[in-house]
Design a protein around this motif. Structure first.
Motif, PDB file in Angstrom:
ATOM      1  N   MET A   1     -41.466  94.201   9.406  1.00  0.00           N
ATOM      2  CA  MET A   1     -41.572  95.621   9.105  1.00  0.00           C
ATOM      3  C   MET A   1     -42.826  96.240   9.701  1.00  0.00           C
ATOM      4  SD  MET A   1     -42.586  95.453   5.058  1.00  0.00           S
ATOM      5  CE  MET A   1     -43.114  97.157   5.014  1.00  0.00           C
ATOM      6  N   THR A   2     -43.387  95.633  10.751  1.00  0.00           N
ATOM      7  CA  THR A   2     -44.617  96.170  11.342  1.00  0.00           C
ATOM      8  C   THR A   2     -44.349  97.163  12.468  1.00  0.00           C
ATOM      9  OG1 THR A   2     -44.758  94.359  12.936  1.00  0.00           O
ATOM     10  CG2 THR A   2     -45.814  94.028  10.810  1.00  0.00           C
ATOM     11  N   TRP A   3     -43.193  97.028  13.141  1.00  0.00           N
ATOM     12  CA  TRP A   3     -42.926  97.830  14.322  1.00  0.00           C
ATOM     13  C   TRP A   3     -42.116  99.064  13.960  1.00  0.00           C
ATOM     14  CZ3 TRP A   3     -44.749  96.856  19.218  1.00  0.00           C
ATOM     15  CH2 TRP A   3     -44.264  97.672  20.244  1.00  0.00           C
ATOM     16  N   PRO A  57     -44.758 104.706  -0.467  1.00  0.00           N
ATOM     17  CA  PRO A  57     -45.646 105.464   0.421  1.00  0.00           C
ATOM     18  C   PRO A  57     -45.964 104.674   1.683  1.00  0.00           C
ATOM     19  CG  PRO A  57     -46.797 104.797  -1.593  1.00  0.00           C
ATOM     20  CD  PRO A  57     -45.389 104.389  -1.763  1.00  0.00           C
ATOM     21  N   ALA A  58     -45.907 105.333   2.822  1.00  0.00           N
ATOM     22  CA  ALA A  58     -46.170 104.668   4.103  1.00  0.00           C
ATOM     23  C   ALA A  58     -47.421 105.223   4.773  1.00  0.00           C
ATOM     24  CB  ALA A  58     -44.964 104.807   5.026  1.00  0.00           C
ATOM     25  N   PHE A  59     -47.454 106.555   4.960  1.00  0.00           N
ATOM     26  CA  PHE A  59     -48.598 107.211   5.603  1.00  0.00           C
ATOM     27  C   PHE A  59     -48.848 108.546   4.913  1.00  0.00           C
ATOM     28  CE2 PHE A  59     -46.385 104.693   8.814  1.00  0.00           C
ATOM     29  CZ  PHE A  59     -47.411 103.908   9.312  1.00  0.00           C
ATOM     30  N   GLN A  72     -49.529  99.556  17.400  1.00  0.00           N
ATOM     31  CA  GLN A  72     -48.730  98.508  16.775  1.00  0.00           C
ATOM     32  C   GLN A  72     -48.473  97.263  17.638  1.00  0.00           C
ATOM     33  OE1 GLN A  72     -45.061 100.347  15.585  1.00  0.00           O
ATOM     34  NE2 GLN A  72     -44.410 100.798  17.671  1.00  0.00           N
ATOM     35  N   SER A  73     -48.638  97.351  18.926  1.00  0.00           N
ATOM     36  CA  SER A  73     -48.458  96.145  19.749  1.00  0.00           C
ATOM     37  C   SER A  73     -49.456  95.057  19.373  1.00  0.00           C
ATOM     38  CB  SER A  73     -48.586  96.486  21.239  1.00  0.00           C
ATOM     39  OG  SER A  73     -49.872  96.990  21.528  1.00  0.00           O
ATOM     40  N   ASN A  74     -50.579  95.446  18.793  1.00  0.00           N
ATOM     41  CA  ASN A  74     -51.576  94.465  18.361  1.00  0.00           C
ATOM     42  C   ASN A  74     -51.120  93.654  17.152  1.00  0.00           C
ATOM     43  OD1 ASN A  74     -54.258  95.005  19.962  1.00  0.00           O
ATOM     44  ND2 ASN A  74     -53.428  97.022  19.474  1.00  0.00           N
ATOM     45  N   PHE A  75     -50.088  94.132  16.463  1.00  0.00           N
ATOM     46  CA  PHE A  75     -49.579  93.421  15.294  1.00  0.00           C
ATOM     47  C   PHE A  75     -48.544  92.358  15.655  1.00  0.00           C
ATOM     48  CE2 PHE A  75     -50.418  97.684  13.094  1.00  0.00           C
ATOM     49  CZ  PHE A  75     -51.679  97.288  12.669  1.00  0.00           C
ATOM     50  N   GLU A  76     -48.213  92.233  16.935  1.00  0.00           N
ATOM     51  CA  GLU A  76     -47.212  91.263  17.367  1.00  0.00           C
ATOM     52  C   GLU A  76     -47.700  89.833  17.083  1.00  0.00           C
ATOM     53  OE1 GLU A  76     -43.911  91.831  19.372  1.00  0.00           O
ATOM     54  OE2 GLU A  76     -44.380  93.164  17.712  1.00  0.00           O
ATOM     55  N   PRO A  77     -46.782  88.888  16.826  1.00  0.00           N
ATOM     56  CA  PRO A  77     -47.192  87.492  16.620  1.00  0.00           C
ATOM     57  C   PRO A  77     -47.932  86.952  17.838  1.00  0.00           C
ATOM     58  CG  PRO A  77     -44.897  87.820  15.977  1.00  0.00           C
ATOM     59  CD  PRO A  77     -45.332  89.077  16.675  1.00  0.00           C
ATOM     60  N   PHE A 106     -48.595 101.312   4.944  1.00  0.00           N
ATOM     61  CA  PHE A 106     -47.717 100.610   5.882  1.00  0.00           C
ATOM     62  C   PHE A 106     -48.561  99.849   6.901  1.00  0.00           C
ATOM     63  CE2 PHE A 106     -44.909  99.864   9.383  1.00  0.00           C
ATOM     64  CZ  PHE A 106     -43.625  99.806   8.865  1.00  0.00           C
ATOM     65  N   THR A 107     -49.592 100.496   7.412  1.00  0.00           N
ATOM     66  CA  THR A 107     -50.491  99.854   8.369  1.00  0.00           C
ATOM     67  C   THR A 107     -51.235  98.693   7.735  1.00  0.00           C
ATOM     68  OG1 THR A 107     -50.807 101.890   9.639  1.00  0.00           O
ATOM     69  CG2 THR A 107     -52.514 100.208   9.838  1.00  0.00           C
ATOM     70  N   ARG A 108     -51.666  98.872   6.515  1.00  0.00           N
ATOM     71  CA  ARG A 108     -52.430  97.822   5.843  1.00  0.00           C
ATOM     72  C   ARG A 108     -51.571  96.581   5.618  1.00  0.00           C
ATOM     73  NH1 ARG A 108     -57.275  99.568   4.023  1.00  0.00           N
ATOM     74  NH2 ARG A 108     -57.429  97.882   2.509  1.00  0.00           N
ATOM     75  N   ARG A 109     -50.298  96.779   5.276  1.00  0.00           N
ATOM     76  CA  ARG A 109     -49.402  95.630   5.106  1.00  0.00           C
ATOM     77  C   ARG A 109     -49.165  94.926   6.442  1.00  0.00           C
ATOM     78  NH1 ARG A 109     -46.754  99.327   1.570  1.00  0.00           N
ATOM     79  NH2 ARG A 109     -45.245  99.877   3.204  1.00  0.00           N
ATOM     80  N   ALA A 110     -48.958  95.727   7.480  1.00  0.00           N
ATOM     81  CA  ALA A 110     -48.740  95.145   8.808  1.00  0.00           C
ATOM     82  C   ALA A 110     -49.966  94.361   9.265  1.00  0.00           C
ATOM     83  CB  ALA A 110     -48.411  96.252   9.810  1.00  0.00           C
ATOM     84  N   ALA A 111     -51.143  94.906   9.015  1.00  0.00           N
ATOM     85  CA  ALA A 111     -52.385  94.248   9.420  1.00  0.00           C
ATOM     86  C   ALA A 111     -52.584  92.946   8.665  1.00  0.00           C
ATOM     87  CB  ALA A 111     -53.572  95.180   9.193  1.00  0.00           C
ATOM     88  N   GLN A 112     -52.291  92.951   7.370  1.00  0.00           N
ATOM     89  CA  GLN A 112     -52.459  91.745   6.571  1.00  0.00           C
ATOM     90  C   GLN A 112     -51.587  90.613   7.104  1.00  0.00           C
ATOM     91  OE1 GLN A 112     -51.448  92.183   2.414  1.00  0.00           O
ATOM     92  NE2 GLN A 112     -52.168  90.163   1.879  1.00  0.00           N
ATOM     93  N   SER A 113     -50.338  90.934   7.402  1.00  0.00           N
ATOM     94  CA  SER A 113     -49.427  89.923   7.942  1.00  0.00           C
ATOM     95  C   SER A 113     -49.905  89.425   9.304  1.00  0.00           C
ATOM     96  CB  SER A 113     -48.016  90.510   8.052  1.00  0.00           C
ATOM     97  OG  SER A 113     -47.125  89.586   8.627  1.00  0.00           O
TER      98      SER A 113
END
Length: 206
Positions: A1-3, A57-59, A72-77, A106-113
């Motif tokens: 759910m990061t992208w 809530p997302a943003f 968001q490309s920085n959140f890729e595996p 939403f960003t914080r969850r993506a960053a944590q993962s």
């Protein structure tokens, strides 16, 4: 759910509530939509309850959404060929980006993962670059060489040769050890290949 894919279409979103402007979907197909104030909400597309009743809530603003998409490309595996300096740089970039973004859950969850994956990959690469890691890799390669040596010597049995110590100092040979391929014969054949490593024989259960 990061992208997030930016998309304002309501196609396929039957009964999506009025009062929201669809702005995109995430990689799971969940909908992102802004309310009249510009706050962006995350609507799960697959729920056993009333459709579109759940929302998170997302943003807080559309600006935060667009900043997420740009980054968001920085959140890729981690990529297989990504070296340690690149992984560390990406980790630091994510930490800087997410700092203080309380209005972007939403960003914080993506960053944590993403950070969890990066930390694991960084630890793994550091280990493989260490003396112990290199010795373990050498022992694993030696195991493959020993398996081939047994085959070249005429054994048709199934042999598995693997490191039996975290530092690669012990090589285990696993097999049936049935005549003529007894432990004594296998040990005599493989010992000259081991240098300073110890060899242990483990008989497979019948």
């Amino acid at each position: 759910m990061t992208w997030i894919r930016l998309d304002s279409s309501r196609e396929g979103l039957a009964a999506f509530p009025d009062g929201y402007t669809v702005v995109g979907t995430d990689q799971l197909g969940d909908v992102l939509a802004a309310d009249a104030s510009g706050k962006v909400w995350h609507f799960p597309h697959d729920t056993s309850r009333v459709p579109w009743q759940d929302r998170w809530p997302a943003f807080d603003t559309m600006e935060l959404l667009h900043e997420h998409v740009a980054f968001q490309s920085n959140f890729e595996p981690p990529a297989h060929d990504e070296d340690l300096p690149a992984l560390q740089a990406r980790k630091q970039a994510i930490q800087r980006f997410v700092k203080g973004r309380r209005g972007a859950p939403f960003t914080r969850r993506a960053a944590q993962s993403a950070l969890e994956s990066l930390r694991e990959e960084i630890e793994d690469k550091r280990f493989h670059a260490s003396k112990k890691g290199r010795a373990l890799a050498e022992c694993q390669a030696l195991g493959q060489r020993c398996e081939q040596t047994l085959r070249d010597a005429g054994s048709s049995a199934a042999w598995i040769c693997r490191s039996a110590a975290p530092d690669g100092s012990v090589l285990a040979v696993m097999g049936a050890f049935e005549p003529p391929w007894t432990e004594q014969r296998v040990t005599g054949l493989l010992t000259p290949l081991l240098a300073k490593r110890k060899l242990v024989c483990k008989k497979n259960p019948n």
